[in-house]
Design a protein around this motif. Structure first.
Motif, PDB file in Angstrom:
ATOM      1  N   HIS A  45       1.899   9.342  10.767  1.00  0.00           N
ATOM      2  CA  HIS A  45       3.216   8.701  10.824  1.00  0.00           C
ATOM      3  C   HIS A  45       4.242   9.674  11.410  1.00  0.00           C
ATOM      4  O   HIS A  45       5.049   9.294  12.272  1.00  0.00           O
ATOM      5  N   ALA A  91       0.355  -0.175  10.361  1.00  0.00           N
ATOM      6  CA  ALA A  91      -1.037  -0.612  10.515  1.00  0.00           C
ATOM      7  C   ALA A  91      -1.784  -0.651   9.183  1.00  0.00           C
ATOM      8  O   ALA A  91      -2.644  -1.515   8.982  1.00  0.00           O
ATOM      9  N   HIS A  92      -1.438   0.261   8.265  1.00  0.00           N
ATOM     10  CA  HIS A  92      -2.127   0.328   6.969  1.00  0.00           C
ATOM     11  C   HIS A  92      -1.316  -0.307   5.849  1.00  0.00           C
ATOM     12  O   HIS A  92      -1.625  -0.116   4.676  1.00  0.00           O
ATOM     13  N   GLU A  93      -0.280  -1.063   6.229  1.00  0.00           N
ATOM     14  CA  GLU A  93       0.567  -1.808   5.295  1.00  0.00           C
ATOM     15  C   GLU A  93       1.182  -0.936   4.209  1.00  0.00           C
ATOM     16  O   GLU A  93       1.378  -1.366   3.077  1.00  0.00           O
ATOM     17  N   VAL A  94       1.488   0.305   4.583  1.00  0.00           N
ATOM     18  CA  VAL A  94       2.278   1.168   3.709  1.00  0.00           C
ATOM     19  C   VAL A  94       3.723   0.678   3.724  1.00  0.00           C
ATOM     20  O   VAL A  94       4.416   0.721   2.705  1.00  0.00           O
ATOM     21  N   ASN A 107       0.812  -1.220   0.000  1.00  0.00           N
ATOM     22  CA  ASN A 107       0.000   0.000   0.000  1.00  0.00           C
ATOM     23  C   ASN A 107       0.846   1.272   0.000  1.00  0.00           C
ATOM     24  O   ASN A 107       0.422   2.308   0.508  1.00  0.00           O
ATOM     25  N   ASP A 157      -1.744   9.588   2.575  1.00  0.00           N
ATOM     26  CA  ASP A 157      -2.968   9.552   3.384  1.00  0.00           C
ATOM     27  C   ASP A 157      -2.671   9.404   4.875  1.00  0.00           C
ATOM     28  O   ASP A 157      -3.494   9.783   5.716  1.00  0.00           O
ATOM     29  N   HIS A 158      -1.521   8.835   5.211  1.00  0.00           N
ATOM     30  CA  HIS A 158      -1.181   8.534   6.606  1.00  0.00           C
ATOM     31  C   HIS A 158       0.068   9.273   7.088  1.00  0.00           C
ATOM     32  O   HIS A 158       0.539   9.016   8.196  1.00  0.00           O
ATOM     33  N   GLN A 216      -0.539   4.722  -0.533  1.00  0.00           N
ATOM     34  CA  GLN A 216      -1.361   5.353   0.500  1.00  0.00           C
ATOM     35  C   GLN A 216      -0.527   6.163   1.501  1.00  0.00           C
ATOM     36  O   GLN A 216      -1.086   6.739   2.434  1.00  0.00           O
ATOM     37  N   PRO A 225       1.062   4.202  12.014  1.00  0.00           N
ATOM     38  CA  PRO A 225       0.019   4.132  10.988  1.00  0.00           C
ATOM     39  C   PRO A 225       0.511   3.542   9.664  1.00  0.00           C
ATOM     40  O   PRO A 225      -0.256   2.870   8.967  1.00  0.00           O
TER      41      PRO A 225
END
Length: 95
Positions: free
Chosen positions: A22, A70-73, A11, A17-18, A14, A67
């Motif tokens: 971060h 958590a969001h697999e960035v 990701n 977005d985070h 993304q 983040p």
């Protein structure tokens, strides 16, 4: 002490977005005295954190709360280092 490698993952797109959350996660780690250094893996492959004054379990929890993780960035790898010899300016790492 620990090196945390945060390599871009599925990701990656993304990240914008985070990013604010971060950056707050980074700020908190520095403020808590756990993160000594945070920087980018070149060229554009993710980031790295030099951490100390924490346990492996505590660091795992802290990293999981990022983040980006958590969001697999990014995917995270934690490497533990037992310092033996240091430059005198870094002697606090062996204490």
């Amino acid at each position: 002490m620990f090196v945390v490698l945060l390599r871009f993952a599925a990701n990656k797109s993304q990240a914008p977005d985070h990013m604010a959350e971060h950056q707050e996660w980074i700020r908190q780690g520095v403020e808590d005295g756990v993160f000594l250094l945070v920087g980018s893996l070149q060229p554009g492959q993710g980031g790295a954190v030099l951490a100390h004054r924490t346990t492996l379990d505590e660091l795992r929890d802290r990293v999981a709360a990022d983040p980006f993780v958590a969001h697999e960035v990014v995917s995270a790898e934690i490497i533990e280092i037992a310092p033996n010899t240091t430059d005198p300016r870094l002697a606090f790492l062996t204490a």
